[in-house]
Enzyme design. Structure first.
Site, PDB file in Angstrom:
ATOM      1  N   HIS A  42      38.206  32.039 -26.115  1.00 58.47           N
ATOM      2  CA  HIS A  42      36.626  30.688 -25.908  1.00 58.47           C
ATOM      3  C   HIS A  42      35.941  31.961 -25.027  1.00 58.47           C
ATOM      4  O   HIS A  42      35.461  31.294 -23.916  1.00 58.47           O
ATOM      5  CB  HIS A  42      37.276  29.571 -24.942  1.00 58.47           C
ATOM      6  CG  HIS A  42      37.724  29.614 -23.808  1.00 58.47           C
ATOM      7  ND1 HIS A  42      38.567  30.574 -23.173  1.00 58.47           N
ATOM      8  CD2 HIS A  42      39.321  28.574 -23.778  1.00 58.47           C
ATOM      9  CE1 HIS A  42      39.214  29.876 -22.896  1.00 58.47           C
ATOM     10  NE2 HIS A  42      40.016  28.689 -23.502  1.00 58.47           N
ATOM     11  N   PRO A  92      38.040  18.851 -18.016  1.00 56.12           N
ATOM     12  CA  PRO A  92      37.378  19.580 -18.633  1.00 56.12           C
ATOM     13  C   PRO A  92      37.427  20.045 -20.589  1.00 56.12           C
ATOM     14  O   PRO A  92      38.789  19.451 -20.421  1.00 56.12           O
ATOM     15  CB  PRO A  92      38.047  20.434 -18.563  1.00 56.12           C
ATOM     16  CG  PRO A  92      39.105  20.637 -18.011  1.00 56.12           C
ATOM     17  CD  PRO A  92      38.844  19.161 -17.592  1.00 56.12           C
ATOM     18  N   GLY A  93      36.758  20.170 -21.573  1.00 56.95           N
ATOM     19  CA  GLY A  93      37.059  20.029 -22.635  1.00 56.95           C
ATOM     20  C   GLY A  93      36.548  19.252 -23.481  1.00 56.95           C
ATOM     21  O   GLY A  93      35.702  18.188 -23.536  1.00 56.95           O
ATOM     22  N   ASN A 135      35.576  24.205 -20.162  1.00 53.40           N
ATOM     23  CA  ASN A 135      36.593  25.268 -19.162  1.00 53.40           C
ATOM     24  C   ASN A 135      36.049  26.536 -20.239  1.00 53.40           C
ATOM     25  O   ASN A 135      37.185  26.014 -20.606  1.00 53.40           O
ATOM     26  CB  ASN A 135      37.597  25.095 -18.162  1.00 53.40           C
ATOM     27  CG  ASN A 135      37.668  24.613 -17.430  1.00 53.40           C
ATOM     28  OD1 ASN A 135      36.580  24.839 -16.550  1.00 53.40           O
ATOM     29  ND2 ASN A 135      38.525  23.811 -17.066  1.00 53.40           N
ATOM     30  N   ASP A 163      38.660  24.918 -30.232  1.00 50.90           N
ATOM     31  CA  ASP A 163      39.153  24.063 -28.250  1.00 50.90           C
ATOM     32  C   ASP A 163      39.139  22.946 -28.580  1.00 50.90           C
ATOM     33  O   ASP A 163      38.685  22.282 -27.154  1.00 50.90           O
ATOM     34  CB  ASP A 163      38.437  25.092 -27.330  1.00 50.90           C
ATOM     35  CG  ASP A 163      39.027  24.837 -26.250  1.00 50.90           C
ATOM     36  OD1 ASP A 163      40.475  24.534 -25.883  1.00 50.90           O
ATOM     37  OD2 ASP A 163      38.568  25.267 -24.571  1.00 50.90           O
TER      38      ASP A 163
END
Length: 474
Positions: free
Chosen positions: A246, A337-338, A290, A317
């Site tokens: 990423h 996060p995500g 992130n 992701d």
């Protein structure tokens, strides 16, 4: 030989060029590619109506079970993989994470997908504790040769918040020694952010600002290439390839290109998220990820890297967090996060934002969304190419079909929200075949789950030389 299915009247994207014609399928394999007149007779004909016929996309970075216990992976096969199939993704590689042994854990996960997954699936395991190093070769022998390492992100408290443990230089070095000894495709996929600097900066912002740019400022651009440089030195010293997950920054792209020119076997990945979203706008805590969202100039550098063959793989992701799981206490600093829903816009974003806007050719799109991952996973050309003998993982894109992303229309269990809400897309997958079976047609799931576990391992007649690895278009 009479084919089971012939897809005709399309623009076929092959490894060499595009041709007007179609693809013939028998059983689970492609048996012919060519002009319509040269294709064999078949029991069923599919009219592509002038659309692009491409190999199924490979999402090399997925998180089945995210937000729950390890066992959630089993139910996620049922709820998450239909959206992948509907949107042209025919193979996913999902991360397994445990502090215990991967020998029994991976075996369980392989079985969970059988009869439940609508797409093919591979796994990569997260190296989190020193004991994992002792079983790397055995896990590789099981068909899981790629390993996620959080380097040096998620050390200490940051890792405890999300249930992951980061790796230090010594762990990464020892893992790479093992991968070099074992041989390709054994390698680490590294999450590159320098945790010590984040630990220094975050208290300056935490609970003082609640705007999304504060998250980005607490994790500044330079900490990604800083960590990438360390990974590249380890790759050079050990002779093992490394894969950078990423990627989000212009500076990281520049460092990746520099190390590649120096002959180091280092490969990059980015996601549709970093190509289309920035830290500005109305996302708030729902834009927390992130590495963080960044600037337009970073997006331009990432698109350029895809065109130039510097970044050669893509994933989404995807973390299918429900709204409650994402929000936590309802503020930026406690939120997980995500993102959810990334896999369900992957193909459409790459065509609409990439091909239609002239950032990528259709050939380049196929290379970075399918061929690059297949090569990295030692699956090419069994996957990632429309050639005789390849698996019949096939997608048709209608370049004129349009949609506006609405979370409520998505198939994920986490369809209460999407960071891509309201995005207008033109050019959608309208047909998906997985291993010779029609899984989606006219934007509806029509097949039953037939996805196979895909071993990522050395040897076999599909083995490639790593120096063939490229994403440059025609």
């Amino acid at each position: 030989m009479k084919a089971d299915v012939v897809i005709k009247n399309g623009v076929v994207v092959t490894p060499q060029n595009t041709i007007i014609g179609g693809v013939a399928v028998k059983g689970t394999q492609i048996i012919a590619v060519g002009s319509d007149a040269m294709l064999p007779d078949a029991h069923r004909f599919i009219d592509a109506q002038g659309g692009y016929i491409i190999p199924g996309l490979i999402d090399i970075h997925y998180h089945l079970g995210a937000g729950g216990p390890f066992e959630r992976i089993e139910s996620d096969f049922k709820t998450e993989t239909p959206g992948a199939a509907l949107n042209g993704v025919t193979t996913i590689s999902s991360m397994l994470a445990t502090l215990g042994s991967y020998i029994p854990a991976a075996s369980r996960a392989m079985e969970w997908g059988r009869g439940k997954s609508f797409v093919n699936y591979a796994f990569h395991c997260a190296i989190q504790v020193p004991a994992h190093l002792d079983e790397l070769k055995q896990v590789c022998d099981m068909g899981m040769c790629r390993f996620k390492m959080f380097y040096t992100a998620y050390k200490g408290e940051e890792g405890r918040k999300i249930g992951q443990l980061g790796c230090d230089d010594g762990m990464v070095y020892r893992a790479c020694e093992i991968f070099a000894e074992y041989g390709f495709p054994a390698m680490a996929t590294l999450h590159c952010e320098e945790q010590d600097i984040m630990d220094l900066l975050q208290p300056r912002y935490e609970n003082k600002r609640m705007d999304l740019p504060a998250w980005t400022e607490a994790r500044p651009d330079f900490i990604e290439p800083m960590s990438l440089d360390s990974a590249a030195w380890i790759a050079k010293a050990t002779g093992a390839p490394v894969h950078i997950a990423h990627m989000s920054t212009k500076e990281a792209v520049e460092e990746l290109a520099r190390w590649q020119k120096a002959g180091v076997r280092i490969y990059g990945e980015t996601t549709p998220t970093y190509l289309t979203l920035t830290k500005y706008g109305e996302l708030g805590l729902f834009g927390k990820i992130n590495p963080p969202l960044r600037e337009k100039e970073d997006q331009e550098a990432l698109w350029s890297a895809l065109r130039d063959g510097v970044i050669t793989t893509m994933g989404t992701d995807t973390c299918p967090y429900t709204r409650k799981e994402k929000e936590q206490k309802g503020d930026l600093w406690s939120a997980l996060p995500g993102f959810a829903t990334g896999v369900e816009i992957f193909c459409s974003v790459m065509f609409s934002e990439g091909v239609r806007k002239g950032r990528l050719s259709i050939e380049q799109m196929v290379k970075v969304t399918s061929e690059g991952a297949a090569r990295l996973l030692n699956l090419y050309p069994r996957k990632g190419a429309l050639v005789p003998g390849a698996d019949a993982d096939i997608v048709i894109i209608d370049p004129e079909r349009e949609t506006t992303v609405r979370a409520k229309d998505l198939l994920t269990r986490a369809n209460e929200w999407s960071p891509f809400e309201g995005m207008k897309l033109k050019g959608l997958p309208v047909f998906t075949m997985v291993m010779g079976e029609i899984m989606a047609d006219n934007r509806e799931i029509v097949g039953k789950p037939n996805g196979r576990f895909v071993p990522v391992k050395k040897g076999g007649y599909y083995e490639i030389r790593l120096d063939e690895f490229t994403a440059q278009g025609n």
